[in-house]
Design an enzyme around this catalytic site. Sequence first.
Site, mmCIF file in Angstrom:
data_model
loop_
_atom_site.group_PDB
_atom_site.id
_atom_site.type_symbol
_atom_site.label_atom_id
_atom_site.label_comp_id
_atom_site.label_asym_id
_atom_site.label_seq_id
_atom_site.Cartn_x
_atom_site.Cartn_y
_atom_site.Cartn_z
ATOM 1 C CB SER A 6 -18.095 -5.395 -34.273
ATOM 2 O OG SER A 6 -16.974 -5.730 -35.066
ATOM 3 C CG HIS A 31 -16.081 -5.074 -30.307
ATOM 4 N ND1 HIS A 31 -15.796 -5.594 -29.051
ATOM 5 C CD2 HIS A 31 -15.748 -6.052 -31.195
ATOM 6 C CE1 HIS A 31 -15.318 -6.821 -29.188
ATOM 7 N NE2 HIS A 31 -15.269 -7.130 -30.485
ATOM 8 C CG ASP A 33 -13.806 -7.459 -33.848
ATOM 9 O OD1 ASP A 33 -13.669 -8.073 -32.778
ATOM 10 O OD2 ASP A 33 -14.913 -7.095 -34.293
ATOM 11 C CG HIS A 64 -12.151 -9.121 -29.562
ATOM 12 N ND1 HIS A 64 -13.175 -9.731 -30.264
ATOM 13 C CD2 HIS A 64 -11.441 -10.144 -28.993
ATOM 14 C CE1 HIS A 64 -13.086 -11.033 -30.140
ATOM 15 N NE2 HIS A 64 -12.045 -11.315 -29.380
ATOM 16 C CG MET A 135 -14.968 -15.259 -28.913
ATOM 17 S SD MET A 135 -15.308 -13.623 -29.602
ATOM 18 C CE MET A 135 -15.997 -13.989 -31.206
ATOM 19 N N GLY A 140 -12.907 -14.694 -36.014
ATOM 20 C CA GLY A 140 -12.184 -14.534 -37.278
ATOM 21 C C GLY A 140 -13.000 -13.855 -38.362
ATOM 22 N N GLY A 143 -20.559 -11.926 -39.454
ATOM 23 C CA GLY A 143 -21.649 -12.511 -40.226
ATOM 24 C C GLY A 143 -21.901 -13.993 -40.002
ATOM 25 C CG ASP A 173 -17.672 -10.378 -30.499
ATOM 26 O OD1 ASP A 173 -18.385 -10.177 -31.499
ATOM 27 O OD2 ASP A 173 -16.443 -10.124 -30.475
#
Length: 223
Positions: A6, A31, A33, A64, A135, A140, A143, A173
């Site tokens: 990502s 990926h 986001d 995504h 998910m 949002g 980490g 993810d």
Amino acid sequence: MIVAPSLLAADFANLADSVAMVDRSEAAMVHCDVMDGVFVPNISFGFPVIEAVSRITAKPLDVHLMITDPARYVNRVRDCGAYMMNVHVEACTHLHRTIESIHQAGMKAAVTLNPATPVMSLCEIISDLDMVLLMSVDPGFGGQSFIPATINKIRRLRALICETGSKAMIEVDGGINADTARMCADAGADVLVAGSAVFKAADPCAVIADMAHLNDITLADFA
Ligand code: DX5
Ligand code: ZN
């Protein structure tokens, strides 16, 4: 294992270097986001950045969309060079029509479930999907810590896919690291998204390679 790093965790001041690293690595997809500050409480990047990434990578883009009403943007996402358009079930009122229009635009269609959304919310549409993204954190932010209940959810999704004969890949993810990657692989995941674990590592290509070798599954198995 299909690994999709990502870019959210990459250094945006040196994005081309991050993309070049992913291209050199054993990752199978990139990926991207997209966050709109409405569907999720954060804003990331949008179409111009995805289009720029598409110009410099040889790997397919898994886009995504953490945005409300993503159906508005099917053609924009296609024009950015996306391989896979990934929409949240919680953000689509007419999911069947949205999946049809993603396919008509020439992209693979993926549907994402938030942690609290049940696998069975997809039982009427699973046969039409190329991928389901579970998910394993609330979307949002990168980490965050992996939600352990995701493991049983992967197993339930695998059972639904087998029962219906669906060809959908299972992607996970959020909070993916060496430990959680192995747990997801053991439970039946085909695709792992990893942000922080890859881009904050001293040797990102080695982290990607370790995840890629967790099983023999490749993107070609689903082409
Ligand atoms: C979270 C995003 C993820 C995120 C994962 O909302 O959808 O793709 O980048 O980041 P890590 O791997 O750091 O949890
Ligand atoms: Zn994501």
